[in-house]
Design an enzyme around this catalytic site. Structure first.
Site, PDB file in Angstrom:
ATOM      1  N   LYS A 144       0.731  -1.242  -0.022  1.00 13.74           N
ATOM      2  CA  LYS A 144      -0.116   0.056  -0.146  1.00 13.74           C
ATOM      3  C   LYS A 144       0.890   1.404   0.091  1.00 13.74           C
ATOM      4  O   LYS A 144       0.613   2.070  -0.656  1.00 13.74           O
ATOM      5  CB  LYS A 144      -0.873  -0.165   1.384  1.00 13.74           C
ATOM      6  CG  LYS A 144      -2.236   0.814   1.267  1.00 13.74           C
ATOM      7  CD  LYS A 144      -3.081   0.022   2.160  1.00 13.74           C
ATOM      8  CE  LYS A 144      -2.408  -0.121   3.724  1.00 13.74           C
ATOM      9  NZ  LYS A 144      -2.987   1.061   4.506  1.00 13.74           N
ATOM     10  N   ARG A 183      13.490  -7.046  12.891  1.00 12.81           N
ATOM     11  CA  ARG A 183      12.838  -6.175  13.738  1.00 12.81           C
ATOM     12  C   ARG A 183      11.717  -7.031  14.662  1.00 12.81           C
ATOM     13  O   ARG A 183      11.100  -8.163  14.115  1.00 12.81           O
ATOM     14  CB  ARG A 183      11.867  -5.185  13.144  1.00 12.81           C
ATOM     15  CG  ARG A 183      12.667  -4.093  12.596  1.00 12.81           C
ATOM     16  CD  ARG A 183      11.914  -2.680  12.365  1.00 12.81           C
ATOM     17  NE  ARG A 183      12.636  -1.821  11.827  1.00 12.81           N
ATOM     18  CZ  ARG A 183      12.664  -1.324  10.504  1.00 12.81           C
ATOM     19  NH1 ARG A 183      11.613  -1.925   9.628  1.00 12.81           N
ATOM     20  NH2 ARG A 183      13.298  -0.375   9.983  1.00 12.81           N
ATOM     21  N   ARG A 236     -11.059   3.369   9.684  1.00 15.08           N
ATOM     22  CA  ARG A 236     -10.698   2.167  10.367  1.00 15.08           C
ATOM     23  C   ARG A 236     -11.858   1.682  11.095  1.00 15.08           C
ATOM     24  O   ARG A 236     -11.923   0.649  11.327  1.00 15.08           O
ATOM     25  CB  ARG A 236      -9.748   2.487  11.531  1.00 15.08           C
ATOM     26  CG  ARG A 236      -8.296   2.824  11.036  1.00 15.08           C
ATOM     27  CD  ARG A 236      -7.533   1.378  10.726  1.00 15.08           C
ATOM     28  NE  ARG A 236      -6.203   0.980  11.373  1.00 15.08           N
ATOM     29  CZ  ARG A 236      -5.084   1.854  10.941  1.00 15.08           C
ATOM     30  NH1 ARG A 236      -5.204   2.932  10.007  1.00 15.08           N
ATOM     31  NH2 ARG A 236      -3.992   1.677  11.475  1.00 15.08           N
ATOM     32  N   ARG A 259      -0.841  -8.654  14.315  1.00 17.61           N
ATOM     33  CA  ARG A 259      -1.213  -7.452  13.768  1.00 17.61           C
ATOM     34  C   ARG A 259      -2.263  -7.607  12.521  1.00 17.61           C
ATOM     35  O   ARG A 259      -3.281  -6.891  12.516  1.00 17.61           O
ATOM     36  CB  ARG A 259       0.010  -6.589  13.016  1.00 17.61           C
ATOM     37  CG  ARG A 259       0.945  -5.900  14.135  1.00 17.61           C
ATOM     38  CD  ARG A 259       1.656  -4.742  13.676  1.00 17.61           C
ATOM     39  NE  ARG A 259       2.411  -5.186  12.439  1.00 17.61           N
ATOM     40  CZ  ARG A 259       3.547  -5.579  12.424  1.00 17.61           C
ATOM     41  NH1 ARG A 259       4.371  -5.770  13.614  1.00 17.61           N
ATOM     42  NH2 ARG A 259       4.489  -5.971  11.202  1.00 17.61           N
ATOM     43  N   ARG A 290      11.819  -9.501   6.099  1.00 10.91           N
ATOM     44  CA  ARG A 290      12.302  -8.198   6.210  1.00 10.91           C
ATOM     45  C   ARG A 290      13.523  -8.274   7.073  1.00 10.91           C
ATOM     46  O   ARG A 290      13.266  -8.530   8.191  1.00 10.91           O
ATOM     47  CB  ARG A 290      11.438  -7.077   6.675  1.00 10.91           C
ATOM     48  CG  ARG A 290      10.419  -6.673   5.433  1.00 10.91           C
ATOM     49  CD  ARG A 290       9.744  -5.435   5.707  1.00 10.91           C
ATOM     50  NE  ARG A 290       9.157  -5.209   6.819  1.00 10.91           N
ATOM     51  CZ  ARG A 290       8.013  -4.590   7.151  1.00 10.91           C
ATOM     52  NH1 ARG A 290       7.306  -3.972   6.311  1.00 10.91           N
ATOM     53  NH2 ARG A 290       7.294  -4.471   8.242  1.00 10.91           N
TER      54      ARG A 290
HETATM   55  P1  AMP Z   1      -0.830   2.900  10.539  1.00 10.89           P
HETATM   56  O1  AMP Z   1       0.506   3.415  10.103  1.00 10.89           O
HETATM   57  O2  AMP Z   1      -1.831   3.306   9.490  1.00 10.89           O
HETATM   58  O3  AMP Z   1      -0.663   1.164  10.646  1.00 10.89           O
HETATM   59  O4  AMP Z   1      -1.197   3.442  11.822  1.00 10.89           O
HETATM   60  C1  AMP Z   1      -0.619   3.452  13.036  1.00 10.89           C
HETATM   61  C2  AMP Z   1      -1.315   3.182  14.399  1.00 10.89           C
HETATM   62  O5  AMP Z   1      -2.047   4.882  14.316  1.00 10.89           O
HETATM   63  C3  AMP Z   1      -2.610   2.392  14.452  1.00 10.89           C
HETATM   64  O6  AMP Z   1      -2.265   1.241  14.887  1.00 10.89           O
HETATM   65  C4  AMP Z   1      -3.334   3.212  15.270  1.00 10.89           C
HETATM   66  O7  AMP Z   1      -3.161   3.007  16.726  1.00 10.89           O
HETATM   67  C5  AMP Z   1      -3.336   4.555  14.828  1.00 10.89           C
HETATM   68  N1  AMP Z   1      -4.386   4.992  13.820  1.00 10.89           N
HETATM   69  C6  AMP Z   1      -4.136   5.332  12.576  1.00 10.89           C
HETATM   70  N2  AMP Z   1      -5.131   5.597  11.791  1.00 10.89           N
HETATM   71  C7  AMP Z   1      -6.144   5.413  12.796  1.00 10.89           C
HETATM   72  C8  AMP Z   1      -7.631   5.648  12.445  1.00 10.89           C
HETATM   73  N3  AMP Z   1      -8.113   5.765  11.345  1.00 10.89           N
HETATM   74  N4  AMP Z   1      -8.420   5.171  13.633  1.00 10.89           N
HETATM   75  C9  AMP Z   1      -7.749   4.965  14.661  1.00 10.89           C
HETATM   76  N5  AMP Z   1      -6.359   4.722  14.978  1.00 10.89           N
HETATM   77  C10 AMP Z   1      -5.584   5.024  14.032  1.00 10.89           C
END
Ligand code: AMP
Length: 220
Positions: free
Chosen positions: A17, A162, A93, A173, A130
């Site tokens: 993505k 990591r 989300r 995850r 990775r």
């Molecule tokens: P990501 O980089 O998109 O995986 O986001 C990292 C973290 O940010 C996620 O695990 C959430 O804790 C928080 N986060 C990002 N986008 C959202 C969203 N739309 N709603 C709630 N938490 C978010």
């Protein structure tokens, strides 16, 4: 190609993505709006939102809908998003976020919601392969055939995996992603707004599939 598009991209971690969003944002000349990146920046800058989000993010949970909706609403009101459009990555989300987004975008609706689909086994294998050099940060993808897999070819430093890239951590995850995203797929799918794009293959080929689907949806 006409510049401008309003897109949502869903997809498992490791589905490619990030790479595709960068390419799409250049192609359509639109900002790539990643809520994860925005929150990480807020944490670094020690803003009020950052302070509230930090622990939640560390625990892998979701930041509250109210905060997220406010952040995205503010971002989408800016001139670049209003005039050119955007690619939303990481938002919505939850169904509550999706419903709020529909209200925010009522005058200029989203063209299409894309699910960049890569089967779970493939993303687990990709992420588990990775590696990164602890000293200079060079990234590697392990083939399992390296003569010296744990020594960096660039600086001779220690190559490592990591903690959160082990198969167990990746599976955790992905479980979370699945449970969070399934209701969204249903929400957009039943409204006929979802395009599932096969994310397996060469990045150029995947990009071609994406732009074909996006251009079709904008022509409607
Ligand atoms: P990501 O980089 O998109 O995986 O986001 C990292 C973290 O940010 C996620 O695990 C959430 O804790 C928080 N986060 C990002 N986008 C959202 C969203 N739309 N709603 C709630 N938490 C978010």
């Amino acid at each position: 190609m006409i510049p401008g598009a309003r897109l949502i991209i869903l997809g498992r971690q490791g589905a490619g993505k990030g790479t595709q969003c960068v390419r799409l944002s250049r192609h359509y000349v639109v900002p790539h709006i990643s809520t994860g990146d925005m929150l990480r920046a807020a944490v670094r800058e020690r803003t009020e939102v950052g302070a509230a989000a930090r622990e939640v993010m560390d625990a892998g949970s979701l930041v509250g809908d109210e905060i997220m909706i406010a952040i995205v609403d503010e971002r989408l009101q800016r001139a670049d998003a209003q005039t050119r459009g955007y690619i939303l990555d990481g938002f919505p989300r939850t169904v509550a976020q999706a419903e709020a987004l529909d209200k925010i975008t009522v005058d200029r609706p989203i063209h299409v919601v894309i699910d960049l689909d890569v089967p779970r086994e493939i993303v687990v294998a990709r992420i588990s392969a990775r590696r990164v050099c602890r000293d200079c940060g060079t990234n590697y993808t392990s083939t399992g055939q390296e003569r010296q897999p744990w020594i960096c070819e660039v600086c001779g430093g220690d190559v490592m995996q990591r903690d959160d890239d082990t198969p167990d951590a990746v599976n955790r995850r992905l479980d979370l992603y699945e449970s969070q995203t399934a209701p969204l797929i249903e929400f957009y799918g039943t409204q006929g707004r979802l395009e599932v794009i096969d994310g397996v293959g060469h990045p150029d080929e995947v990009f071609r599939r994406l732009t074909t689907a996006i251009d079709q949806s904008r022509a409607l």
